[in-house]
Design a protein around this motif. Structure first.
Motif, PDB file in Angstrom:
ATOM      1  N   ILE B 288      40.913 -55.807  30.525  1.00 55.53           N
ATOM      2  CA  ILE B 288      41.966 -55.809  29.482  1.00 55.53           C
ATOM      3  C   ILE B 288      41.462 -56.067  28.272  1.00 55.53           C
ATOM      4  O   ILE B 288      41.887 -55.145  27.056  1.00 55.53           O
ATOM      5  CB  ILE B 288      43.033 -56.597  30.100  1.00 55.53           C
ATOM      6  CG1 ILE B 288      43.944 -55.663  31.028  1.00 55.53           C
ATOM      7  CG2 ILE B 288      44.094 -56.880  28.638  1.00 55.53           C
ATOM      8  CD1 ILE B 288      45.571 -56.262  31.092  1.00 55.53           C
ATOM      9  N   ASN B 289      40.934 -57.122  27.892  1.00 54.54           N
ATOM     10  CA  ASN B 289      40.328 -57.562  26.773  1.00 54.54           C
ATOM     11  C   ASN B 289      39.101 -56.668  26.071  1.00 54.54           C
ATOM     12  O   ASN B 289      38.648 -57.432  25.159  1.00 54.54           O
ATOM     13  CB  ASN B 289      40.264 -59.057  26.553  1.00 54.54           C
ATOM     14  CG  ASN B 289      41.609 -59.494  26.488  1.00 54.54           C
ATOM     15  OD1 ASN B 289      42.625 -58.964  26.064  1.00 54.54           O
ATOM     16  ND2 ASN B 289      41.776 -60.847  27.396  1.00 54.54           N
ATOM     17  N   GLY B 290      38.849 -55.719  26.686  1.00 51.71           N
ATOM     18  CA  GLY B 290      37.519 -55.088  26.222  1.00 51.71           C
ATOM     19  C   GLY B 290      36.085 -55.087  27.087  1.00 51.71           C
ATOM     20  O   GLY B 290      35.460 -54.457  26.631  1.00 51.71           O
ATOM     21  N   GLY B 291      36.396 -55.918  27.962  1.00 45.46           N
ATOM     22  CA  GLY B 291      34.896 -56.133  28.597  1.00 45.46           C
ATOM     23  C   GLY B 291      34.775 -55.307  29.721  1.00 45.46           C
ATOM     24  O   GLY B 291      33.780 -55.549  30.592  1.00 45.46           O
ATOM     25  N   GLY B 292      35.358 -54.268  30.058  1.00 48.89           N
ATOM     26  CA  GLY B 292      35.314 -53.495  31.307  1.00 48.89           C
ATOM     27  C   GLY B 292      34.154 -52.303  31.246  1.00 48.89           C
ATOM     28  O   GLY B 292      33.654 -52.245  29.850  1.00 48.89           O
ATOM     29  N   PRO B 293      33.633 -51.740  32.035  1.00 51.86           N
ATOM     30  CA  PRO B 293      32.442 -50.836  32.055  1.00 51.86           C
ATOM     31  C   PRO B 293      32.893 -49.503  31.012  1.00 51.86           C
ATOM     32  O   PRO B 293      32.009 -48.892  30.513  1.00 51.86           O
ATOM     33  CB  PRO B 293      32.389 -50.264  33.592  1.00 51.86           C
ATOM     34  CG  PRO B 293      33.622 -50.704  34.170  1.00 51.86           C
ATOM     35  CD  PRO B 293      34.287 -52.081  33.463  1.00 51.86           C
ATOM     36  N   CYS B 294      34.072 -49.196  30.706  1.00 51.31           N
ATOM     37  CA  CYS B 294      34.208 -47.883  30.114  1.00 51.31           C
ATOM     38  C   CYS B 294      35.283 -47.983  28.791  1.00 51.31           C
ATOM     39  O   CYS B 294      35.568 -47.149  28.238  1.00 51.31           O
ATOM     40  CB  CYS B 294      34.851 -46.727  31.074  1.00 51.31           C
ATOM     41  SG  CYS B 294      33.700 -46.200  32.232  1.00 51.31           S
ATOM     42  N   ASN B 295      35.677 -49.358  28.619  1.00 48.57           N
ATOM     43  CA  ASN B 295      36.723 -49.362  27.712  1.00 48.57           C
ATOM     44  C   ASN B 295      36.119 -48.786  25.918  1.00 48.57           C
ATOM     45  O   ASN B 295      36.855 -48.000  25.468  1.00 48.57           O
ATOM     46  CB  ASN B 295      36.734 -50.967  27.234  1.00 48.57           C
ATOM     47  CG  ASN B 295      37.350 -51.770  28.272  1.00 48.57           C
ATOM     48  OD1 ASN B 295      36.637 -51.688  29.396  1.00 48.57           O
ATOM     49  ND2 ASN B 295      38.311 -52.413  28.103  1.00 48.57           N
ATOM     50  N   GLU B 296      34.849 -49.094  25.757  1.00 43.30           N
ATOM     51  CA  GLU B 296      34.591 -48.564  24.700  1.00 43.30           C
ATOM     52  C   GLU B 296      34.183 -47.021  24.601  1.00 43.30           C
ATOM     53  O   GLU B 296      34.684 -46.441  23.736  1.00 43.30           O
ATOM     54  CB  GLU B 296      32.974 -49.071  24.456  1.00 43.30           C
ATOM     55  CG  GLU B 296      33.038 -50.463  23.627  1.00 43.30           C
ATOM     56  CD  GLU B 296      31.530 -51.173  23.452  1.00 43.30           C
ATOM     57  OE1 GLU B 296      30.876 -50.239  23.019  1.00 43.30           O
ATOM     58  OE2 GLU B 296      31.552 -52.438  23.640  1.00 43.30           O
ATOM     59  N   GLU B 297      33.796 -46.526  25.874  1.00 41.27           N
ATOM     60  CA  GLU B 297      33.488 -45.228  25.896  1.00 41.27           C
ATOM     61  C   GLU B 297      34.979 -44.540  25.815  1.00 41.27           C
ATOM     62  O   GLU B 297      35.346 -43.384  24.976  1.00 41.27           O
ATOM     63  CB  GLU B 297      33.035 -44.920  27.355  1.00 41.27           C
ATOM     64  CG  GLU B 297      32.932 -43.307  27.474  1.00 41.27           C
ATOM     65  CD  GLU B 297      32.280 -43.047  28.861  1.00 41.27           C
ATOM     66  OE1 GLU B 297      31.600 -43.861  29.606  1.00 41.27           O
ATOM     67  OE2 GLU B 297      32.785 -41.924  29.321  1.00 41.27           O
ATOM     68  N   ARG B 298      35.948 -45.000  26.484  1.00 36.80           N
ATOM     69  CA  ARG B 298      37.247 -44.337  26.441  1.00 36.80           C
ATOM     70  C   ARG B 298      37.849 -44.158  25.040  1.00 36.80           C
ATOM     71  O   ARG B 298      38.335 -42.838  24.663  1.00 36.80           O
ATOM     72  CB  ARG B 298      38.307 -44.976  27.285  1.00 36.80           C
ATOM     73  CG  ARG B 298      37.923 -45.055  29.034  1.00 36.80           C
ATOM     74  CD  ARG B 298      38.182 -43.796  29.557  1.00 36.80           C
ATOM     75  NE  ARG B 298      37.797 -44.201  31.157  1.00 36.80           N
ATOM     76  CZ  ARG B 298      36.795 -43.407  31.591  1.00 36.80           C
ATOM     77  NH1 ARG B 298      36.240 -42.358  31.110  1.00 36.80           N
ATOM     78  NH2 ARG B 298      36.746 -43.555  33.153  1.00 36.80           N
ATOM     79  N   LEU B 299      37.871 -45.236  24.465  1.00 40.26           N
ATOM     80  CA  LEU B 299      38.332 -45.373  22.878  1.00 40.26           C
ATOM     81  C   LEU B 299      37.704 -44.376  22.069  1.00 40.26           C
ATOM     82  O   LEU B 299      38.055 -43.804  21.296  1.00 40.26           O
ATOM     83  CB  LEU B 299      38.476 -46.939  22.573  1.00 40.26           C
ATOM     84  CG  LEU B 299      39.597 -47.703  23.161  1.00 40.26           C
ATOM     85  CD1 LEU B 299      39.890 -48.956  22.326  1.00 40.26           C
ATOM     86  CD2 LEU B 299      40.919 -46.849  23.007  1.00 40.26           C
ATOM     87  N   ALA B 300      36.182 -44.534  22.136  1.00 42.45           N
ATOM     88  CA  ALA B 300      35.438 -43.724  21.340  1.00 42.45           C
ATOM     89  C   ALA B 300      35.651 -42.230  21.549  1.00 42.45           C
ATOM     90  O   ALA B 300      35.780 -41.568  20.529  1.00 42.45           O
ATOM     91  CB  ALA B 300      33.950 -43.844  21.693  1.00 42.45           C
TER      92      ALA B 300
END
Lengths: 254, 328
Positions: B288-300
């Motif tokens: 939830i706090n950004g450390g998942g495998p796809c957080n960055e990709e999804r937001l990007a």
């Protein structure tokens, strides 16, 4: 129907079906990436219509002895496709996708209107249904072209650049089929030349309501080849992606 | 699709002391009578804030949720699946549109909400921070993640805020088709070749932990806020919705001959509820706090879509137009 005519008819059906499938596929790539949610949804609707239309045409071909729609769509190599090159180009920015949609669907709406008078009755019947769907595609395209073509300096400049880029490809829509004369003589379709003439005046009538410069038609050289299986480098990767799961086991039911 | 488990990380109820006690009592009495609260009605600031937060997170979950499934539209095997999946993902984007409108009735614009999404300020359903590697993963999402969302959304549809409830009624009707589509896809994998069966078993193995997380932290470690229950903002506890999901879907998964990667999973005949290995809530928090495998990709992806579409939205904005409250 003579054997010659049967071949010519298949040629006509394949190129129209392939156009719909490939542009439908490209439209579906906008899902999740549209400039606003409403456009995401609109491109997705048009994708569904187009792929549904291609499916109906492949079914017609299947009745005429060709392989099943899934096999035809998912197993052919790029050089066996007869779509025009315009529809296989990558989506690029929204301005290109919009211009392509406008140029292609203007032609498509006219094509299916002509096809309602086809001497091949199943095609004439199908065309009546598809014509109704395409009305909304051109309504969508014309609304946006008029809106963005009169809005900001950036939107006008972007549309102009994309229009200039897309036009040679758009003229490739009207590349005659190898058996064009047989198609016309049998009354299957009125032919690409008369379609192009009507298309051109329809395109101009919309562009005249914008701040875009009209093309100088004499200097635009059509990009041809799609109708005889000569494609850009963009089609095969699209097909590879489309068939990735299907080819894991083409005999399996998914 | 929305699990709802992320929303209530504890709230401060201090602001309630500043509310007009007579109006507050009237408001609470209306809710207790089962009336719906409408946009122009008086409401406590805390109610407004919590609803915006919840509806906004739900809307974000719909557009971010469109990404892992959306990548399978272009690869769906055969016309039937391709057409159905396109329609399904289109529905999800349509849900976002409905929900942003519902949230806008509370005073936050869609642009502000999207801004908060792409800057990481507001959250979305945790499960979409995991990758969909195969077609079977996409089928798992369509069937089981949508099933979980329906459990949660049916509960929320009985809440107190009129525009949200009406949006949820429409959303649930569409989601029930998604469930049928997803189940149909899974039946074909289950009764297909060994390779197809293996694909789905692997998908279950990958997605089970995120699925358990989907309903939010266990009740015993969640911040429990009675006032949100009284106001019918939160309608069921995380453990209740999780248990309801297990009750409905574990037997169906077993029936198809698949296994679930939790040896402790069984229905407890004494309590009537499901026993399971406690999900790893540290992992949940980390993702939830950004450390998942796809957080960055999804937001990007979302950020790029916003940036690339900026000129279109600017071209639509007429300087003469004034803000109109959406109908919801």
């Amino acid at each position: 129907m003579s054997e010659e005519q049967a071949i010519a008819l298949k040629e006509l059906l394949y190129k129209i079906a392939d156009d719909q499938l490939i542009l439908g596929h490209r439209n579906s790539e906008w899902t999740g990436f549209g400039p606003l949610l409403e456009e995401d949804i609109a491109f997705s609707s048009m994708a569904q219509d187009k792929i549904g239309q291609s499916y109906a045409l492949y079914q017609m071909l299947h009745h005429a002895g060709e392989q099943a729609p899934d096999t035809v769509a998912f197993m052919r190599h790029a050089d066996q496709f007869h779509n025009c090159v315009l529809v296989e180009l990558p989506n690029g920015e929204y301005d290109f996708s919009l211009i392509r949609h406008f140029l292609f669907d203007t032609a498509e709406a006219l094509r299916f209107d002509m096809l309602t008078r086809s001497s091949f009755e199943p095609l004439a019947d199908l065309a009546k249904k598809i014509k109704g769907e395409l009305r909304y595609h051109t309504l969508h395209a014309n609304t946006w072209i008029k809106q963005l073509g009169n809005a900001t300096p950036e939107s006008i400049a972007r549309l102009q650049t994309s229009l200039n880029y897309a036009l040679p490809y758009a003229l490739g829509i009207f590349e005659p089929s190898p058996n064009e004369n047989i198609i016309m003589d049998a009354g299957f379709f009125q032919g690409e030349a008369s379609l192009q003439a009507e298309w051109q005046s329809r395109v101009i009538s919309i562009l005249e309501q914008t701040q875009l410069n009209l093309p100088d038609w004499k200097t635009v050289t059509p990009i041809l080849g799609g109708r005889i299986g000569k494609h850009s480098q963009h089609l095969q990767p699209l097909l590879d992606e489309m068939s990735e799961v299907f080819k894991i086991d083409p005999t399996a039911e998914w | 699709m929305y699990g709802g488990g992320n929303t209530f990380e504890g709230i401060k109820t201090d602001s309630l002391a500043q509310e007009d006690p007579i109006k507050l009592a009237e408001f609470e009495a209306r809710i207790a009578r089962g009336e719906k609260i409408e946009p122009a009605d008086w409401m406590p600031a805390l109610y407004r804030k919590q609803l915006i937060r919840m509806i906004e997170q739900h809307a974000h979950s719909e557009i971010i949720g469109a990404l892992p499934e959306g990548t399978w539209i272009t690869r769906a095997p055969g016309f039937k699946r391709k057409l159905a999946l396109m329609a399904k993902v289109q529905d999800e984007v349509g849900h976002a549109q409905l929900l942003y409108s519902a949230a806008e009735t509370l005073g936050k614009t869609r642009e502000e909400m999207i801004h908060d999404l792409i800057t990481g300020k507001s959250k979305y359903s945790n499960i979409f921070n995991y990758p969909a590697f195969t077609w079977a993963d996409a089928c798992f999402i369509s069937w089981l993640v949508d099933a979980g969302a329906i459990v949660n959304q049916l509960a929320n549809a009985k809440g107190s805020y009129g525009p949200y409830c009406r949006a949820l009624d429409r959303i649930c009707a569409e989601e029930s088709f998604h469930l049928k589509y997803g189940h149909h896809c899974v039946i074909f994998l289950a009764t297909g070749t060994q390779k197809q069966r293996d694909m789905f078993q692997e998908a279950i193995n990958r997605w089970w932990a995120p699925m358990m997380h989907f309903f939010g932290p266990a009740d015993k470690i969640s911040a429990h806020t009675q006032v949100l229950m009284n106001w019918k903002v939160k309608m069921a506890t995380n453990d209740d919705t999780r248990n309801q999901f297990l009750d409905m879907y574990v037997p169906k998964i077993w029936e198809l001959g698949f296994t679930i990667p939790d040896p402790a999973l069984k229905k407890n005949t004494d309590t009537g509820r499901w026993d399971y290995t406690e999900p790893d809530w540290e992992e949940f928090k980390r993702v939830i706090n950004g450390g998942g495998p796809c957080n960055e990709e999804r937001l990007a992806v979302r950020r790029i879509a916003e940036e690339r579409g900026k000129w279109v939205r600017e071209a639509l904005r007429s300087p003469k137009a004034s803000y109109v409250m959406p109908l919801a």
